[in-house]
Every structure is written in structure tokens, then in C-alpha cells.
Design an enzyme around this catalytic site. Structure first.
Site, short mmCIF file in Angstrom:
data_model
loop_
_atom_site.label_atom_id
_atom_site.label_comp_id
_atom_site.label_asym_id
_atom_site.label_seq_id
_atom_site.Cartn_x
_atom_site.Cartn_y
_atom_site.Cartn_z
N CYS A 37 -2.07 -4.84 -8.68
CA CYS A 37 -1.84 -3.39 -8.67
C CYS A 37 -2.32 -2.70 -9.94
O CYS A 37 -2.60 -1.51 -9.93
CB CYS A 37 -0.36 -3.09 -8.46
SG CYS A 37 0.25 -3.55 -6.84
N SER A 40 0.82 -1.20 0.00
CA SER A 40 0.00 0.00 0.00
C SER A 40 0.86 1.26 0.00
O SER A 40 2.01 1.26 0.46
CB SER A 40 -0.91 0.02 1.24
OG SER A 40 -0.16 0.30 2.41
N GLU A 84 -7.98 2.49 -4.33
CA GLU A 84 -7.67 1.20 -4.96
C GLU A 84 -8.62 0.15 -4.39
O GLU A 84 -8.57 -0.17 -3.20
CB GLU A 84 -6.22 0.81 -4.68
CG GLU A 84 -5.80 -0.47 -5.33
CD GLU A 84 -4.32 -0.77 -5.12
OE1 GLU A 84 -3.67 -1.26 -6.05
OE2 GLU A 84 -3.81 -0.52 -4.01
N GLU A 110 6.91 -0.11 -4.93
CA GLU A 110 5.83 -0.39 -5.88
C GLU A 110 4.53 -0.35 -5.08
O GLU A 110 4.23 -1.27 -4.32
CB GLU A 110 6.03 -1.75 -6.54
CG GLU A 110 7.33 -1.87 -7.31
CD GLU A 110 7.44 -0.90 -8.46
OE1 GLU A 110 6.40 -0.42 -8.94
OE2 GLU A 110 8.57 -0.61 -8.88
#
Length: 479
Positions: free
Chosen positions: A278, A225, A373, A244
Site C-alpha cells: 500500500c 481496495s 494505485e 486500510e
């Protein structure tokens, strides 16, 4: 699964914890819980290995050998990650195949580490001098990985680190540690010397804290996250970071697009592994001229997806990783509906309690479904009047990992590619696409640094400059 520290499998000083199957709740194994002293021992073992060093050809040979082992045990790896992550077995097998590619690329990079000649003699002050750079490892790598790719995301940190000459302390997700254990066994079998790969599991906060605070750890490579990633960076500003982080990938469909091709990309990109990647397609911005045709085809394809047991070959969409994740996604959906959104299909549970793949429209701009997300099997569809509005909508996000446009207008494609605020732009390709050979990483709240084996290896070494005097004169600095 036990801890692996300095070439030995040992019990955790803090006991062990069960790993459960997200589909049926059955126990699929246990993992050891390290205490702080054991984490420190893993760091010390890695630091000792760093000082000892390992020739590039030996690193490459080990990586090649691990690839052979993964090939031989491909079914074991696929079944393990399917059981602990709830990943459909067909998708799990694809991950294992990707892991083989990752290892091959890493072995290649170990054999051709970057270095260069520096032309000092192009200046008077450099006459008689020869200079070159030698790639040197940045240090011990603390690798912190998420649940969603228990094999290949681990290897995207471990394999380039080994190739670059950086020993690793690996902390996999506590939800999916068993596949990392199998991978560690493969490195042990391949002959990787003691200390070069150390596997520690247990309390995430404690382990990450030790990695952050220890000066012997030179690099922290994290996938997860945004909040956690930036927190790690803030707590360890002097280390090198590869982060990332989150995303809510957008796919724009303009009026010239091949609608069937765009639908294929949206279905595969939006619902593979229940949207728990992702770069899952989350936001679809479709030109109003093709919106109805697109939405009709898209909804019918989504309704045909099979939910069920990840071990079943017929399953397209399995469970979310945990009951908490399922509750959160359903709450976000229900809140959006209450605020005026319209469900096209989904937002229900099948007979096994799995959330059906969901397509939803008229989602308010402030809804988490649009601005956060989701990490679930949900895609929102928003009509736009032209490519310019689609680009603006795609950029209207705090994230910036992958985005794509479907178009047959070359000018639209080039303009979109230049102005999209993401690390990667794809044209007529789903934003969920990733090749293990390509640079991969984001901007804005999606992180910093790049993975992709060649790019990761290059970022894990520094170029030590060596200047040699041929003995013909005394060099002087140029003023």
C-alpha cells in the site's frame, strides 16, 4: 487447508480450491470453501466466546505463546508465504520477524488495557462519588485481509482483537490463505479457547456479505481496495470500521537532499515485493536541479535488481500475484507510452516472463500510473521547480496514506510535514516505512481508523463508565 470453526477443523461444505504459486503456477495447497451456514456458525462461535469472556492475562499468555511458536516455525511460515504469495524469501523472512514483533506488542497491550479515573469530585455534584472507566470489547471482529502480507497483516487484525477481548472471524485472501491457516494452527497450539479465532475461506462476496449483515459482528477490519472498503462501510453503517485502503505514495526530493539516500529509499520503497504494498513508492517528484543526477543513479540501481524465482536468495523482485495483475500493469505502461511517456528502464519481461522493474518519466497527469494505485514494479519520475511544487504534486491525489520528503532544509521539512495531506509524513525516510508499533492509517480515499497495535487495541474497546457512591450522600445531577 480446512475451515477452523469453534475450535475444530472441518471440511468446507462447498468443496475446495487450489492455491497456486504465482511464479511457476504449481499447486502449493488447497483451501476449503465454506457455505453460508458455516460462516454463520463461525459468527455464532465467536459471539458465544465474547459472552464467555477471557481474562486479559490469559489473552496475553496466548499471544506470547503464539510468538514462541512463530519463532520455532519461522522457516515454515516464510516458505509458505513465499510460495503462495510469490514473495522473495528474504522479504518473507523479514515479514515473519515483523510478525513476532506484532505478537509481542499485542501481548503487552493485553496486560495494560486503557482505563482511567474520572475526577467527578472536582464539582459539587460529584462530592462523595468515585468514577472510573473499564475497557470493554466492542464485539466480534470480522477481519478481512489482502494477499500481500499473508502473515503480518492478518496478525495486525487478529492480535489486537484478541488483546482487546474481541473474538475474530477471519477471512484471508483467497490467493494467500495457507499462511493464515498456519497462523491459526499456532493459536490453537497456544491454547486459545474455542470460538476466539475462526477461519473461513471461500466465496469472498458471500463471506463479507454475511459479516456485514450479521448484528453479532460489531467491528469490520478491512485492508484492500478503496472501492471495496467504502462499499463495506456503506453496507454496514452501524458497525465500527477500520479501513486500510489504497495509496499511490509520493516521495519528494528537494535541491538540498542527499541524493544517494533518496535513491536508496526509492529503490527499496518502489520495488520491494514488486511494488505490491500500500505504501510502495509510486510517484517521485524531484527538484530539477538534482533531477539528472538522481535519475541516472536511480536507473542504474534499478537495472541491477535481480528478477527471478522467489525461493532464490539472490532474487530482489519476484512475480506479480496473478496473470491478470501482470496484464493490467503492462497495459497501463503501454497506454502511458502511447500518450507520450518515456521509459527510462524496464517495461520488458525477463526470460521467466516477469515484468522488469520500470522507471518512467513524462507521464501524463491523467494516466493511471500517476493517479491510481499501480500495485506493481513501476515508479514515475516528475521534475519540479521547488519544494512548494513538490508538495502540491504530492497532495494532488485522491489517496492520503504515507508520503515523504528528502531534504536538508529544516524549514522545508516542517512545512511539508504540516501541509502534507496524508496520515503519515516521513522526512528522509521512505514512505514505504512502517513500524508495527506506530499508528498507521490514511485520510481521503486511503481509509479511516488506525492500525498499529496500541492504537488498534484502543479502537476495539469502549470505555464503560462506572460511578460509585461512597454512601455519604445522595448524588444529584448538576443542572
Amino acid at each position: 487447508m480446512r475451515l477452523f470453526i469453534d475450535g475444530r477443523w472441518i471440511d468446507g461444505a462447498d468443496g475446495s480450491v487450489e492455491v497456486t504459486n504465482p511464479y511457476d503456477g504449481s499447486t502449493v495447497g488447497t483451501f476449503a470453501r465454506a457455505d453460508a451456514a458455516q460462516v454463520d456458525a463461525a459468527i455464532e462461535a465467536a459471539h458465544r466466546a465474547l459472552r464467555t469472556g477471557l481474562a486479559p492475562h490469559r489473552r496475553a499468555d496466548v499471544l506470547d505463546a503464539v510468538r514462541d511458536i512463530v519463532t520455532r516455525r519461522a522457516l515454515d511460515f516464510a516458505e509458505c508465504l513465499s510460495r503462495e504469495a510469490g514473495k522473495p524469501i528474504r522479504t518473507a523472512r523479514a515479514e515473519v520477524e515483523r510478525a513476532r514483533t506484532t505478537l509481542r506488542l499485542a501481548a503487552d497491550e493485553a496486560r495494560r488495557l486503557p482505563g482511567e479515573a474520572v475526577p467527578l469530585d472536582g464539582f459539587a455534584s460529584g462530592s462523595g462519588l468515585i468514577a472510573l472507566t473499564l475497557p470493554e470489547p466492542l464485539g466480534v471482529v470480522g477481519a478481512i485481509t489482502p494477499f500481500n502480507f499473508p502473515l503480518n497483516l492478518v496478525l495486525h487484525k487478529v492480535a489486537p482483537a484478541i488483546a482487546a477481548g474481541c473474538p475474530v472471524v477471519l477471512k484471508p485472501s483467497e490467493r494467500t490463505p495457507l499462511t493464515a491457516g498456519l497462523m491459526t494452527e499456532a493459536f490453537e497450539e497456544a491454547g486459545l479457547p474455542a470460538g476466539w479465532l475462526n477461519l473461513v475461506t471461500g466465496d469472498p462476496g458471500m463471506i463479507v456479505g454475511r459479516l456485514q449483515d450479521d448484528e453479532r459482528v460489531g467491528v469490520l477490519s478491512f485492508t484492500g481496495s478503496s472501492a471495496a472498503g467504502w462499499g463495506i462501510k456503506a453496507a454496514s453503517p452501524r458497525k465500527h470500521h477500520i479501513l486500510e485502503l489504497g495509496s499511490n505514495a509520493a516521495l519528494v526530493v528537494d535541491e538540498t537532499a542527499d541524493v544517494d539516500l533518496a535513491v536508496d529509499a526509492a529503490v527499496s520503497g518502489g520495488f520491494s515485493y514488486s511494488g505490491q504494498t500500500c505504501v510502495s513508492v509510486q510517484r517521485l517528484f524531484v527538484h530539477k536541479a538534482v533531477r539528472d543526477a538522481f535519475l541516472d543513479k536511480f536507473a542504474r540501481r534499478v537495472e541491477a535488481l535481480v528478477t527471478g524465482d522467489p525461493a532464490d536468495e539472490a532474487t530482489d523482485v519476484g512475480p506479480l500475484v496473478s496473470p491478470d495483475a501482470k496484464t493490467r500493469v503492462k497495459r497501463w505502461l503501454d497506454d502511458a507510452v502511447e500518450a507520450g511517456a518515456r521509459v527510462v528502464t524496464g517495461n520488458t519481461f525477463d526470460d521467466g516472463g516477469l515484468l522488469r522493474p520500470t522507471v518512467i518519466t513524462d507521464v501524463p497527469v491523467a494516466s493511471p500510473l500517476r493517479c491510481e494505485e499501480v500495485f506493481g514494479p513501476v515508479v514515475i519520475v516528475v521534475p519540479v521547480k521547488d519544494a512548494e511544487e513538490g508538495l502540491a504534486a504530492a497532495n494532488d491525489s485522491r489517496f492520503g496514506l504515507n508520503t515523504s520528503i528528502f531534504t536538508n532544509d529544516f524549514a522545508h521539512a516542517i512545512d511539508f510535514a504540516r501541509r502534507a495531506e496524508t496520515g503519515t509524513v516521513l522526512v528522509n525516510v521512505s514512505p514505504s516505512y512502517r513500524s508495527d508499533a506506530m499508528p498507521y492509517g490514511g485520510v481521503k480515499d486511503s481509509g479511516q481508523g488506525r492500525e498499529g497495535i496500541r492504537y488498534a487495541v484502543a479502537s476495539l474497546v469502549h470505555q464503560k463508565l462506572v460511578v460509585l457512591n461512597a454512601g455519604t450522600r445522595t448524588a444529584r445531577a448538576e443542572e
